[in-house]
Enzyme design. Structure first.
Site, PDB file in Angstrom:
ATOM      1  N   LYS A 191       0.844  -1.209   0.000  1.00 20.86           N
ATOM      2  CA  LYS A 191       0.000   0.000   0.000  1.00 20.86           C
ATOM      3  C   LYS A 191       0.880   1.261   0.000  1.00 20.86           C
ATOM      4  O   LYS A 191       1.916   1.282  -0.647  1.00 20.86           O
ATOM      5  CB  LYS A 191      -0.981  -0.044   1.178  1.00 20.86           C
ATOM      6  CG  LYS A 191      -1.805  -1.336   1.168  1.00 20.86           C
ATOM      7  CD  LYS A 191      -2.955  -1.336   2.132  1.00 20.86           C
ATOM      8  CE  LYS A 191      -3.703  -2.665   2.022  1.00 20.86           C
ATOM      9  NZ  LYS A 191      -4.863  -2.734   2.890  1.00 20.86           N
TER      10      LYS A 191
ATOM     11  N   SER B 171      -6.947  -9.122   6.746  1.00 21.02           N
ATOM     12  CA  SER B 171      -6.428  -9.484   8.070  1.00 21.02           C
ATOM     13  C   SER B 171      -5.811 -10.876   8.122  1.00 21.02           C
ATOM     14  O   SER B 171      -5.967 -11.599   9.105  1.00 21.02           O
ATOM     15  CB  SER B 171      -7.522  -9.329   9.131  1.00 21.02           C
ATOM     16  OG  SER B 171      -7.942  -7.970   9.216  1.00 21.02           O
TER      17      SER B 171
HETATM   18  P1  PGA Z   1      -4.794  -6.422   5.426  1.00 20.82           P
HETATM   19  O1  PGA Z   1      -5.014  -5.874   3.933  1.00 20.82           O
HETATM   20  O2  PGA Z   1      -4.048  -7.732   5.315  1.00 20.82           O
HETATM   21  O3  PGA Z   1      -3.994  -5.366   6.123  1.00 20.82           O
HETATM   22  O4  PGA Z   1      -6.153  -6.627   6.029  1.00 20.82           O
HETATM   23  C1  PGA Z   1      -5.346  -6.744   2.886  1.00 20.82           C
HETATM   24  C2  PGA Z   1      -5.440  -5.986   1.589  1.00 20.82           C
HETATM   25  O5  PGA Z   1      -5.942  -4.859   1.571  1.00 20.82           O
HETATM   26  O6  PGA Z   1      -5.017  -6.484   0.530  1.00 20.82           O
END
Ligand code: PGA
Length: 255
Positions: free
Chosen positions: A11, A210
């Site tokens: 991200k 998550s």
């Molecule tokens: P997360 O994000 O593992 O932090 O929940 C997953 C994603 O957005 O691909």
């Protein structure tokens, strides 16, 4: 047999130095693990540097988004052919793009087509928000997003879709493995209705939301879940490495 995929979505995190350290750490820790595809998706600005750090390793590079055209007046965008010079995979239609930046199924569809035409491997994301889930609309949303994103797409074997329930992303509350498997069955059925059963059987469908070193084994033990798209836990060498190790162990045990 579908080859599993574990992809890390960094991200809008890291700086050049921490991105390089993460790449070097992962290369050292998971570079030797085979039997599944390992992908990291850094921010656009670090793709070249991270690609260099991973060159010749078994870890592939993906980007987090792509525009549907090259060589156009589209300030701030990155086109598929320029991206294909650096990356192998590309996340398309992530819920943060859909909900923070107004991406529609039609835009997702254009991006998937353009990415495939440029030789990139899309990782197309679908998933319902909490209100839709509570209103009993999960199946309807998944069908709409799968159909909308894939209309007119010639899917290569092994095409990748990620089921990411929006309420599970970054919340510490993952879907249960049973809920994820049910949603994935809906998506695979929809792909089969569009492209035929044989093609749908080749499509890899990942779970995301998550995912942690503690819960990855549950998801991977489902024969219908072909891997994971990992956000927060992909930013630490140890956490992401354990996720990859566990995924490889569970799938090797199942085959
Ligand atoms: P997360 O994000 O593992 O932090 O929940 C997953 C994603 O957005 O691909």
């Amino acid at each position: 047999m579908r080859t599993s995929v574990i992809a890390g979505n960094w991200k809008c995190h890291t700086r050049l130095q921490s991105a390089m350290a993460l790449a070097a750490g992962l290369r050292e820790r998971i570079g030797g693990i085979d039997g599944l595809e390992k992908v990291v998706c850094p921010p656009f600005v670090y793709l070249a540097a991270v690609g260099e750090a991973l060159r010749g390793s078994s870890i592939s590079l993906g980007s987090q988004d792509v525009h549907w055209q090259d060589d156009v007046a589209a300030t701030g965008e990155v086109g598929p052919r320029m991206l294909a010079e650096l990356a192998e995979y590309v996340i398309i239609g992530h819920s943060e793009r859909r909900h923070q930046f107004g991406e529609t199924d039609e835009m997702v569809n254009r991006k998937v087509k353009a990415a495939l035409a440029a030789g990139l491997k899309p990782l197309m994301c679908v998933g319902e928000v909490l209100q839709e889930r509570q209103a009993g609309l999960t199946e309807e949303v998944l069908v709409r997003q799968a159909r909308g994103g894939l209309t007119g797409v010639e899917m290569p074997d092994g095409f990748i879709i990620a089921y990411e329930p929006v309420w599970a992303i970054g919340t510490g509350t993952p879907a249960t493995d049973a809920d994820a498997a049910n949603a994935i069955a809906v998506i695979r059925r929809e792909v089969a209705s569009m492209s035929g059963f044989a093609k749908a059987e080749t499509v890899r469908i990942l779970y995301g939301g998550s995912v942690t070193p503690e819960n990855i084994a549950e998801f991977m033990s489902r024969s219908d879940i072909d891997g994971a798209l990992v956000g927060g836990a992909s930013l630490k060498v140890d956490a992401f490495s354990v996720i990859v190790e566990e995924a490889a162990r569970v799938k090797a045990g199942a085959s």
